[in-house]
Design an enzyme around this catalytic site. Structure first.
Site, PDB file in Angstrom:
ATOM      1  N   GLY A  75       1.656   2.105  -6.567  1.00  0.00           N
ATOM      2  CA  GLY A  75       3.053   1.691  -6.400  1.00  0.00           C
ATOM      3  C   GLY A  75       3.474   1.706  -4.946  1.00  0.00           C
ATOM      4  N   SER A  85       1.438   7.269  -8.822  1.00  0.00           N
ATOM      5  CA  SER A  85       1.476   8.722  -8.818  1.00  0.00           C
ATOM      6  C   SER A  85       2.289   9.202  -7.624  1.00  0.00           C
ATOM      7  CB  SER A  85       0.047   9.264  -8.742  1.00  0.00           C
ATOM      8  OG  SER A  85       0.062  10.576  -8.254  1.00  0.00           O
ATOM      9  N   LYS A  93      12.733 -10.405  13.129  1.00  0.00           N
ATOM     10  CA  LYS A  93      11.608 -10.360  14.076  1.00  0.00           C
ATOM     11  C   LYS A  93      11.245 -11.791  14.456  1.00  0.00           C
ATOM     12  CE  LYS A  93       6.728  -8.972  14.233  1.00  0.00           C
ATOM     13  NZ  LYS A  93       5.582  -8.534  13.435  1.00  0.00           N
ATOM     14  N   LEU A 143      -4.480  -2.405   0.696  1.00  0.00           N
ATOM     15  CA  LEU A 143      -5.482  -1.643   1.456  1.00  0.00           C
ATOM     16  C   LEU A 143      -6.754  -1.414   0.648  1.00  0.00           C
ATOM     17  CD1 LEU A 143      -3.027   0.932   3.098  1.00  0.00           C
ATOM     18  CD2 LEU A 143      -4.130  -1.023   4.205  1.00  0.00           C
TER      19      LEU A 143
HETATM   20  C1  LIG Z   1      -1.522   2.748  10.668  1.00  0.00           C
HETATM   21  C2  LIG Z   1      -1.140   1.595   9.838  1.00  0.00           C
HETATM   22  C3  LIG Z   1      -0.129   0.731  10.271  1.00  0.00           C
HETATM   23  C4  LIG Z   1       0.193  -0.396   9.520  1.00  0.00           C
HETATM   24  N1  LIG Z   1       1.149  -1.278   9.975  1.00  0.00           N
HETATM   25  C5  LIG Z   1       1.356  -2.437   9.308  1.00  0.00           C
HETATM   26  C6  LIG Z   1       2.294  -3.396   9.752  1.00  0.00           C
HETATM   27  O1  LIG Z   1       3.000  -3.197  10.722  1.00  0.00           O
HETATM   28  N2  LIG Z   1       2.421  -4.539   9.064  1.00  0.00           N
HETATM   29  C7  LIG Z   1       1.683  -4.806   7.950  1.00  0.00           C
HETATM   30  O2  LIG Z   1       1.782  -5.898   7.390  1.00  0.00           O
HETATM   31  N3  LIG Z   1       0.840  -3.872   7.473  1.00  0.00           N
HETATM   32  C8  LIG Z   1       0.660  -2.717   8.115  1.00  0.00           C
HETATM   33  N4  LIG Z   1      -0.195  -1.776   7.613  1.00  0.00           N
HETATM   34  C9  LIG Z   1      -0.772  -1.998   6.297  1.00  0.00           C
HETATM   35  C10 LIG Z   1       0.282  -1.648   5.239  1.00  0.00           C
HETATM   36  O3  LIG Z   1       0.717  -0.339   5.430  1.00  0.00           O
HETATM   37  C11 LIG Z   1      -0.295  -1.794   3.862  1.00  0.00           C
HETATM   38  O4  LIG Z   1      -0.882  -3.058   3.720  1.00  0.00           O
HETATM   39  C12 LIG Z   1       0.785  -1.671   2.825  1.00  0.00           C
HETATM   40  O5  LIG Z   1       1.545  -0.534   3.009  1.00  0.00           O
HETATM   41  C13 LIG Z   1       0.181  -1.666   1.459  1.00  0.00           C
HETATM   42  O6  LIG Z   1      -0.423  -0.471   1.141  1.00  0.00           O
HETATM   43  P1  LIG Z   1      -0.973  -0.247  -0.328  1.00  0.00           P
HETATM   44  O7  LIG Z   1       0.131  -0.510  -1.279  1.00  0.00           O
HETATM   45  O8  LIG Z   1      -2.196  -1.050  -0.462  1.00  0.00           O
HETATM   46  O9  LIG Z   1      -1.386   1.261  -0.353  1.00  0.00           O
HETATM   47  P2  LIG Z   1      -0.526   2.604  -0.508  1.00  0.00           P
HETATM   48  O10 LIG Z   1       0.802   2.508   0.123  1.00  0.00           O
HETATM   49  O11 LIG Z   1      -1.411   3.690  -0.042  1.00  0.00           O
HETATM   50  O12 LIG Z   1      -0.292   2.739  -2.048  1.00  0.00           O
HETATM   51  C14 LIG Z   1      -1.293   3.229  -2.900  1.00  0.00           C
HETATM   52  C15 LIG Z   1      -0.679   3.554  -4.249  1.00  0.00           C
HETATM   53  O13 LIG Z   1      -1.703   3.880  -5.138  1.00  0.00           O
HETATM   54  C16 LIG Z   1      -1.337   5.042  -5.851  1.00  0.00           C
HETATM   55  N5  LIG Z   1      -2.542   5.706  -6.333  1.00  0.00           N
HETATM   56  C17 LIG Z   1      -3.676   5.977  -5.634  1.00  0.00           C
HETATM   57  N6  LIG Z   1      -4.572   6.595  -6.447  1.00  0.00           N
HETATM   58  C18 LIG Z   1      -3.993   6.674  -7.659  1.00  0.00           C
HETATM   59  C19 LIG Z   1      -4.417   7.217  -8.897  1.00  0.00           C
HETATM   60  N7  LIG Z   1      -5.579   7.810  -9.056  1.00  0.00           N
HETATM   61  N8  LIG Z   1      -3.550   7.141  -9.939  1.00  0.00           N
HETATM   62  C20 LIG Z   1      -2.338   6.557  -9.818  1.00  0.00           C
HETATM   63  N9  LIG Z   1      -1.912   6.042  -8.652  1.00  0.00           N
HETATM   64  C21 LIG Z   1      -2.715   6.111  -7.599  1.00  0.00           C
HETATM   65  C22 LIG Z   1      -0.533   5.826  -4.859  1.00  0.00           C
HETATM   66  O14 LIG Z   1       0.269   6.782  -5.473  1.00  0.00           O
HETATM   67  C23 LIG Z   1       0.268   4.707  -4.229  1.00  0.00           C
HETATM   68  O15 LIG Z   1       1.387   4.451  -5.041  1.00  0.00           O
HETATM   69  C24 LIG Z   1      -0.496  -0.637   8.325  1.00  0.00           C
HETATM   70  C25 LIG Z   1      -1.467   0.249   7.871  1.00  0.00           C
HETATM   71  C26 LIG Z   1      -1.795   1.362   8.619  1.00  0.00           C
HETATM   72  C27 LIG Z   1      -2.854   2.281   8.133  1.00  0.00           C
END
Ligand SMILES: Cc1cc2nc3c(=O)[nH]c(=O)nc-3n(C[C@H](O)[C@H](O)[C@H](O)COP(=O)(O)OP(=O)(O)OC[C@H]3O[C@@H](n4cnc5c(N)ncnc54)[C@H](O)[C@@H]3O)c2cc1C
Lengths: 508, 346
Positions: free
Chosen positions: A18, A45, A84, A339
């Site tokens: 999420g 979670s 932006k 990610l």
């Molecule tokens: C340093 C840094 C800077 C960034 N800056 C930018 C930016 O400026 N612009 C941009 O476009 N992108 C940027 N990004 C990338 C951006 O942050 C991500 O693409 C975006 O936040 C999406 O993350 P996500 O949802 O894939 O992962 P997350 O935010 O990590 O979400 C993962 C989810 O999975 C859930 N989860 C994991 N394991 C389980 C499990 N076993 N059971 C249930 N739930 C689980 C977690 O609870 C969470 O809800 C950056 C990334 C980093 C590392």
């Protein structure tokens, strides 16, 4: 409904995660396929939490929002967002340099020849000035101006687009509320076990820490760096690109705003990486991205703190990653978005764009049954191309530099770049031509902004420029520069616009 | 300083298109352009200019009106191709209209699963216009939501382009021995090979087996050469780029040729064409490459004509309620009939 509910069809989608990726996927699927009876469940979670960074975006997000019917003013107010118009790059070509990569054009083409060729011919003349002065969004950034672009292609105000800078921790909840209103079921819990079909190897169900079992037809892995389904379960494999993009750490730390928010993100190069500064309505997001091969965590945090504009609002938070992408972003009945699918480091804010691209492609190819080998192959072909082209563009920033003041920069400047980038660089180097592609994120003006901004001045220019008498070109350049400055002068103030259109609660 | 000399030689159609473009966009102070035609244009043959040729001429400020008057041009909405099972009409514009980002053929396929619907070609405005049996004037054309090309007399067209080039300062000569004098030569032939730039010579070839491709390829090559040949000195990076783009173009044309004529598609298709066939068959989408010559509706028509049918339609088409879908289709057909019969003298 045309057999969708009959046996063997894909009708239950389970999204795990999420964060930004999970809730964007939920909102996209619910908006576009919810009315067809698609059943969407999202498991997240709170105990694990989200990555909590990712606050700068690209103009494509506006299109995503428009498609799924997001009200811009509500969205901006709910996420403390700012506008932006580009990214400022400081210290990249040489220490002390600054240029802006705008979301827009430089000048106007003439007789089919791109503007930068005319500029290049006279670039050494002081009255001609830097390329920046011929871009309306760049001038607007430098002067803190903003106004929505015009739809009239004859207007100079149609030469740019805009993106948003938002609070990552407010964005997820905003998309969650929208998704839930459109029928997405949310389950709080941690996935602890995954069941596979013995024959096909497809995932059939997930077990949560409270013992609940959730069945599904298609699973979207949005578990961030965990890659719970795509990697830990299916062992898809990862293309490690740290050979080209060696940054593998980041330290993030928000601070108080030092003044009115500017309509651009800043990326400042340091000894072994770079730091971001993202101005929001209520605070500034900051972080330092670096390579642990060349810099340790303490030194990285020190550099970040020394560069903050205002009082820190939290302790430094360290993050680790490996640049690259999954070998397959769609594997069997799992699609990895966010990610979990890959990460190319945050320079140029491409990660949320890649999430959006993943959702759009999934919608286009949304399978009807488990017999979806072609859809899987097409999805992976498309996403591979997107990732590779973004990789080349990011690498360009590190490679097209004169910096030789640290081991990191010497390594980056002299590395063997992928052939795809090498060929582009040699074409530009000769006479300033940029090879255009149809299917990639960064268009010709972006390549020009970075190449010229980082002093990779081409040896020559398009010879067709010489057909026009010098005085005529110079007159045109002067006229255009004046026109851009005047247009920028007539634009409103960014903060004023945020106050009137985006719920910014304070006047400066 | 000695002037830079560029010669364009070869087949009349190629020389006239390429030369006209270069005379307007390359010729200038210190430059000479000579055009030498070998062989006469096919006097009685007709030429098809695809819709994108209109913007090519527009940039040269040659209006469709000029072509209509001087070369007896007529608007066309489709082209005809031969397949092993007969001739087919390939429209330049989509069947029906897309809705909420989903192309019409998905809705049509869904409707076909609900009840009997007439063939998809009955929902094609371009095909209906083509069969309307009456001429359309430019004013009418401008108001129609379709792309159109022009069918005209090849020899007269080549002549218009040659005269254009002459007025823009190019030297027209019968002496085909221009090569010895020039710093750079562009030779135009009609063939299916891709264009190639080697040393100080570009060999441009355009195919004449697919209607409209010939003039399009010469026009594309003219733009490409004009942008990259610069001052005619040897330029390895530009040469590589020119050859890369020309190869891509030739490959996409070869794909269309294979799709139209191959007996055994699965074994004759390139990976790029196979991708189009497979994805279309799986879900009705047509993926494109970075460089395409033919438009999406053209691929759709050719795929369908060769018996490649989607196994399913895009699920997003299910968003439209059934009744609304069916009445929309009826309405579309009625609109097409109204448009084609409006102003019909009969
Ligand atoms: C340093 C840094 C800077 C960034 N800056 C930018 C930016 O400026 N612009 C941009 O476009 N992108 C940027 N990004 C990338 C951006 O942050 C991500 O693409 C975006 O936040 C999406 O993350 P996500 O949802 O894939 O992962 P997350 O935010 O990590 O979400 C993962 C989810 O999975 C859930 N989860 C994991 N394991 C389980 C499990 N076993 N059971 C249930 N739930 C689980 C977690 O609870 C969470 O809800 C950056 C990334 C980093 C590392």
């Amino acid at each position: 409904m045309s057999g969708i509910d009959s046996e063997g069809t894909v009708n239950r989608v389970v999204i795990v995660g999420g964060g930004t990726a999970g809730w964007m996927t939920a909102a996209g699927l619910a908006s576009m396929l919810g009315p067809t009876g698609l059943d969407i469940t999202l498991i997240e979670s709170e105990a694990i939490g989200v990555v909590g960074v990712g606050e700068a975006t690209l103009p494509h997000l506006k299109q995503f929002n428009d498609t799924i019917g997001v009200n811009e003013a509500e969205f901006m107010a709910a996420t403390s967002a700012t506008f932006k118009l580009g990214i400022e790059f400081v210290n990249w070509g040489r220490k002390g340099d600054s240029y802006i990569h705008p979301f827009g054009e430089f000048g106007l083409p003439n007789e089919g020849v791109a503007f930068h060729h005319y500029w290049r011919k006279f670039a050494d003349r002081p009255d001609v000035g830097p390329l920046d002065e011929y871009s309306l969004p760049v001038i607007a950034c430098r002067n803190g101006k903003f106004q929505p672009p015009s739809e009239d292609p004859r207007s100079v105000f149609s030469t740019y687009r805009y993106a948003y800078q938002f609070d990552a921790l407010q964005y997820g909840p905003f998309m969650r509320s929208l998704s839930e209103k459109r029928g997405v079921k949310r389950i709080e819990g941690k996935v602890t076990d995954v069941a596979l079909d013995a024959e096909s190897g497809h995932i059939t169900s997930l077990t949560l820490d409270d013992g609940q079992e959730i069945e599904g037809d298609l699973f979207v892995d949005c578990t961030g760096f965990f890659g719970l389904l795509i990697e830990k379960t299916l062992q898809t494999g990862y293309d490690d690109w740290s050979e080209w993009l060696p940054a593998d750490r980041a330290v993030a730390m928000p601070c108080e705003s030092a003044g009115p928010p500017v309509p651009y993100t800043r990326a400042t190069a340091h000894e072994a990486g770079w730091s971001w500064r993202i101005p929001l309505q209520h605070r500034t997001g900051n972080g330092h991205v670096y390579s642990s091969q060349f810099l340790d965590d303490d030194a990285a945090a020190e550099t970040l703190i020394a560069g903050l504009d205002g009082k820190p609002l939290a302790d430094p938070r360290f993050l680790r990653f490996v640049t690259g992408k999954r070998k397959k972003l769609w594997n069997r009945n799992v699609v990895a978005i966010g990610l979990s699918g890959g990460f190319l480091e945050p320079l140029e804010s491409t990660s949320i764009y890649l999430i959006q691209e993943g959702i759009t492609k999934l919608l286009e190819l949304f399978p009807r049954s488990h017999d979806n080998a072609v859809e899987e192959r097409e999805y992976n072909h498309w996403m591979d191309l997107q990732f590779e082209r973004v990789r080349d563009f990011l690498l360009l920033h590190y490679n097209a530099t004169e910096r030789d003041d640290s081991d990191f920069w010497n390594h980056m400047r002299t590395m063997n770049v992928p052939d795809s980038l090498r060929e582009r660089l040699s074409l530009f180097d000769a006479h300033g031509h940029v090879s255009a592609y149809e299917h990639g994120l960064f268009l010709v003006p972006s390549w020009i902004a970075v190449l010229i901004g980082q002093r990779a001045m081409p040896g020559g220019y398009d010879a067709r420029v010489d057909r026009i008498p010098d005085e005529q070109v110079l007159q045109h350049l002067a006229g255009l520069k004046g026109h851009m400055a005047k247009a920028a002068g007539s634009m409103g103030d960014h903060t004023g616009f945020l106050t009137s259109h985006a719920g910014m609660g304070r006047t400066v | 300083m000695k002037a830079k000399r560029l010669s364009v030689i070869g087949a009349p159609l190629g020389v006239s298109i390429v030369g006209a473009w270069l005379s307007a966009r390359w010729l200038g102070p210190g430059r000479e352009l000579t055009m030498a035609v070998s062989g006469a244009a096919q006097t009685s043959s007709e030429l098809l200019l695809r819709p994108s040729m209109l913007s090519f001429h527009g940039e040269l400020e040659i209006s469709p009106d000029t072509l209509i008057q001087a070369a007896s041009a007529e608007p066309v909405f489709s082209w005809t191709a031969q397949t092993p099972t007969g001739a087919i009409s390939i429209p330049f514009s989509p069947y029906g209209v897309s809705r909420s980002g989903v192309e019409f053929h998905h809705y049509w396929q869904r409707a076909g699963e609900l009840e009997d619907v007439s063939d998809i070609s009955d929902f094609s405005l371009p095909l209906a216009l083509e069969n309307a049996g009456r001429p359309f004037n430019l004013k009418e054309m401008g108001q129609l939501p379709v792309q159109f090309g022009l069918r005209l007399d090849q020899a007269r067209y080549a002549d218009i382009m040659l005269q254009f080039a002459k007025q823009a300062g190019a030297k027209i000569t019968d002496d085909t021995n221009q090569e010895t004098e020039a710093d750079f030569v562009i030779e135009c032939v009609v063939d299916v090979e891709s264009a190639a730039w080697r040393g100080s010579r570009i060999g441009l070839s355009a195919p004449d087996d697919l209607s409209g491709a010939e003039s399009q390829v010469f026009a594309n090559a003219a733009r490409r050469a004009c942008a990259l040949i610069g001052d005619l000195s040897d330029q390895p990076a530009e040469r590589a780029e020119f050859n890369r783009l020309s190869e891509n173009e030739a490959d996409r044309i070869a794909d269309m040729r294979t799709l139209l004529v191959a007996e055994d598609l699965q074994h004759s298709a390139s990976p790029e064409l196979l991708r189009k066939i497979d994805v279309f068959r799986a879900c009705g989408r047509i993926p494109t490459e970075d460089f395409e010559v033919f438009l999406s509706p053209e691929w759709l028509a050719a795929l369908r004509a060769r018996g490649v049918q989607p196994r399913r339609y895009d699920r997003m088409a299910d968003r439209l309620p059934e009744a609304e879908l069916l009445s929309w289709l009826t309405q579309l057909r009625r609109q097409i009939e109204q448009i084609t019969s409006a102003g019909n003298p009969s």
